[in-house]
Design a protein around this motif. Structure first.
Motif, PDB file in Angstrom:
ATOM      1  N   ALA A 185       0.829  -1.205   0.000  1.00 33.05           N
ATOM      2  CA  ALA A 185       0.000   0.000   0.000  1.00 33.05           C
ATOM      3  C   ALA A 185       0.863   1.254   0.000  1.00 33.05           C
ATOM      4  O   ALA A 185       1.846   1.343   0.741  1.00 33.05           O
ATOM      5  CB  ALA A 185      -0.924   0.000   1.212  1.00 33.05           C
ATOM      6  N   PHE A 186       0.468   2.220  -0.825  1.00 30.13           N
ATOM      7  CA  PHE A 186       1.095   3.544  -0.836  1.00 30.13           C
ATOM      8  C   PHE A 186       0.215   4.493  -0.032  1.00 30.13           C
ATOM      9  O   PHE A 186      -1.001   4.584  -0.272  1.00 30.13           O
ATOM     10  CB  PHE A 186       1.223   4.069  -2.269  1.00 30.13           C
ATOM     11  CG  PHE A 186       2.406   3.545  -3.014  1.00 30.13           C
ATOM     12  CD1 PHE A 186       3.483   4.366  -3.304  1.00 30.13           C
ATOM     13  CD2 PHE A 186       2.449   2.213  -3.424  1.00 30.13           C
ATOM     14  CE1 PHE A 186       4.582   3.880  -4.006  1.00 30.13           C
ATOM     15  CE2 PHE A 186       3.537   1.715  -4.126  1.00 30.13           C
ATOM     16  CZ  PHE A 186       4.612   2.549  -4.419  1.00 30.13           C
ATOM     17  N   ALA A 187       0.811   5.192   0.908  1.00 31.81           N
ATOM     18  CA  ALA A 187       0.095   6.177   1.710  1.00 31.81           C
ATOM     19  C   ALA A 187       0.877   7.480   1.706  1.00 31.81           C
ATOM     20  O   ALA A 187       2.089   7.488   1.519  1.00 31.81           O
ATOM     21  CB  ALA A 187      -0.087   5.675   3.152  1.00 31.81           C
TER      22      ALA A 187
ATOM     23  N   GLU B 110       1.657  15.421  10.714  1.00 29.53           N
ATOM     24  CA  GLU B 110       0.752  14.656  11.573  1.00 29.53           C
ATOM     25  C   GLU B 110       0.344  13.320  10.953  1.00 29.53           C
ATOM     26  O   GLU B 110       0.351  12.281  11.615  1.00 29.53           O
ATOM     27  CB  GLU B 110      -0.501  15.493  11.880  1.00 29.53           C
ATOM     28  CG  GLU B 110      -1.465  14.803  12.833  1.00 29.53           C
ATOM     29  CD  GLU B 110      -2.699  15.651  13.106  1.00 29.53           C
ATOM     30  OE1 GLU B 110      -3.550  15.193  13.888  1.00 29.53           O
ATOM     31  OE2 GLU B 110      -2.817  16.760  12.543  1.00 29.53           O
ATOM     32  N   PHE B 111      -0.016  13.328   9.675  1.00 31.81           N
ATOM     33  CA  PHE B 111      -0.413  12.090   9.009  1.00 31.81           C
ATOM     34  C   PHE B 111       0.741  11.091   8.985  1.00 31.81           C
ATOM     35  O   PHE B 111       0.552   9.892   9.228  1.00 31.81           O
ATOM     36  CB  PHE B 111      -0.883  12.383   7.586  1.00 31.81           C
ATOM     37  CG  PHE B 111      -1.164  11.140   6.777  1.00 31.81           C
ATOM     38  CD1 PHE B 111      -2.375  10.484   6.895  1.00 31.81           C
ATOM     39  CD2 PHE B 111      -0.209  10.629   5.908  1.00 31.81           C
ATOM     40  CE1 PHE B 111      -2.636   9.331   6.160  1.00 31.81           C
ATOM     41  CE2 PHE B 111      -0.458   9.475   5.174  1.00 31.81           C
ATOM     42  CZ  PHE B 111      -1.683   8.833   5.299  1.00 31.81           C
ATOM     43  N   ASP B 112       1.959  11.583   8.700  1.00 31.72           N
ATOM     44  CA  ASP B 112       3.125  10.713   8.650  1.00 31.72           C
ATOM     45  C   ASP B 112       3.367  10.062  10.013  1.00 31.72           C
ATOM     46  O   ASP B 112       3.651   8.865  10.100  1.00 31.72           O
ATOM     47  CB  ASP B 112       4.363  11.504   8.231  1.00 31.72           C
ATOM     48  CG  ASP B 112       4.165  12.243   6.918  1.00 31.72           C
ATOM     49  OD1 ASP B 112       3.508  11.679   6.019  1.00 31.72           O
ATOM     50  OD2 ASP B 112       4.650  13.375   6.788  1.00 31.72           O
ATOM     51  N   GLU B 113       3.260  10.845  11.054  1.00 33.07           N
ATOM     52  CA  GLU B 113       3.457  10.322  12.412  1.00 33.07           C
ATOM     53  C   GLU B 113       2.413   9.247  12.725  1.00 33.07           C
ATOM     54  O   GLU B 113       2.736   8.219  13.347  1.00 33.07           O
ATOM     55  CB  GLU B 113       3.374  11.467  13.419  1.00 33.07           C
ATOM     56  CG  GLU B 113       3.496  11.032  14.878  1.00 33.07           C
ATOM     57  CD  GLU B 113       4.791  10.310  15.182  1.00 33.07           C
ATOM     58  OE1 GLU B 113       4.750   9.298  15.918  1.00 33.07           O
ATOM     59  OE2 GLU B 113       5.851  10.750  14.686  1.00 33.07           O
ATOM     60  N   MET B 114       1.187   9.464  12.291  1.00 34.71           N
ATOM     61  CA  MET B 114       0.133   8.479  12.523  1.00 34.71           C
ATOM     62  C   MET B 114       0.474   7.157  11.829  1.00 34.71           C
ATOM     63  O   MET B 114       0.316   6.074  12.409  1.00 34.71           O
ATOM     64  CB  MET B 114      -1.203   9.009  11.995  1.00 34.71           C
ATOM     65  CG  MET B 114      -2.394   8.091  12.241  1.00 34.71           C
ATOM     66  SD  MET B 114      -3.922   8.717  11.483  1.00 34.71           S
ATOM     67  CE  MET B 114      -3.653   8.237   9.766  1.00 34.71           C
ATOM     68  N   MET B 115       0.970   7.231  10.605  1.00 36.00           N
ATOM     69  CA  MET B 115       1.312   6.025   9.863  1.00 36.00           C
ATOM     70  C   MET B 115       2.507   5.302  10.487  1.00 36.00           C
ATOM     71  O   MET B 115       2.519   4.075  10.597  1.00 36.00           O
ATOM     72  CB  MET B 115       1.620   6.374   8.410  1.00 36.00           C
ATOM     73  CG  MET B 115       0.430   6.853   7.607  1.00 36.00           C
ATOM     74  SD  MET B 115      -0.892   5.616   7.466  1.00 36.00           S
ATOM     75  CE  MET B 115      -0.001   4.244   6.733  1.00 36.00           C
ATOM     76  N   VAL B 116       3.503   6.056  10.898  1.00 38.14           N
ATOM     77  CA  VAL B 116       4.674   5.455  11.553  1.00 38.14           C
ATOM     78  C   VAL B 116       4.250   4.770  12.851  1.00 38.14           C
ATOM     79  O   VAL B 116       4.672   3.649  13.149  1.00 38.14           O
ATOM     80  CB  VAL B 116       5.757   6.515  11.830  1.00 38.14           C
ATOM     81  CG1 VAL B 116       6.863   5.939  12.722  1.00 38.14           C
ATOM     82  CG2 VAL B 116       6.356   7.021  10.525  1.00 38.14           C
TER      83      VAL B 116
END
Length: 215
Positions: A34-36, A129-135
């Motif tokens: 998956a690409f996010a 914020e989105f990147d931190e959520m994914m990590v």
């Protein structure tokens, strides 16, 4: 006589279907990556560069256009690339962001065929914020993560390398050998081979038989 190893031809990728909810996704079998990424991070351009197709994943000057989970089938049966909704853009209504987040979370939590996540970040603005959520999600579940620092061409070599090294160090401390980081430019097509190799490793792991120790 040994069987030749399978080869993924990314240029043969084809759109399969779109889903607004987990229960609309294709059968949960085979393997997929998956690409996010946040809106406007260059996710669609990265997928198009990977597949050598200009319009496989839609690109738009209006961030947040990808509102569905989009599935692309590869030349080997059962293998897929998945384009997840991009959100986090100020002009997208809060209710829409919440809708995307709810269904994105359901996909990430319950999709058994998911082998890894490619997290696309603008190298000039990493770890929003989105990147931190994914990590954090990958940290909690153990799903492998590959960070793609896009738009490398927008920075000089020194700052680009510095961002790469800093982020790699910080994420290794959290995710260990479950994370990898690279720079990427869809415009200059730099980093495409490295990205393909990472996805190959994830998708083909179940298909390549280990060498026998028998004499």
């Amino acid at each position: 006589m040994s069987t030749p190893e399978p080869v993924i031809h990314y240029n043969l990728a084809r759109f399969e279907t779109s889903a607004a909810r987990l229960d609309q996704c294709p059968a949960d079998e085979g393997a997929e990556v998956a690409f996010a990424g946040r809106s406007n991070a260059g996710k669609s351009s990265a997928i198009n560069a990977l597949t050598q197709q200009t319009g496989l994943a839609r690109t738009s000057k209006t961030p947040g256009r990808t509102q569905l989970i989009n599935f692309f089938s590869l030349n080997i049966e059962g293998l897929k690339i998945v384009d997840l909704p991009g959100y986090g853009y100020a002009k997208v209504p809060i209710a829409m962001k919440q809708h995307w987040q709810r269904h994105l979370d359901a996909y990430l939590q319950h999709r058994e065929s998911l082998r890894g996540v490619v997290l696309v970040m603008d190298i000039r603005h990493p770890m929003k914020e989105f990147d931190e959520m994914m990590v954090h999600w990958c940290e909690a579940t153990g799903v492998p993560l590959h960070v793609l620092l896009t738009k490398e061409d927008k920075l000089k070599r020194g700052p680009a390398k510095s961002t790469l090294l800093q982020l790699k160090k910080a994420l290794k401390e959290r995710l260990g050998d479950k994370v990898s980081v690279q720079t990427f430019s869809a415009l200059k097509r730099s980093g495409v081979d490295q990205l393909r190799q990472r996805i190959d490793n994830w998708l083909l792991a179940d298909l390549i038989e280990p060498e026998s120790d028998d004499i």
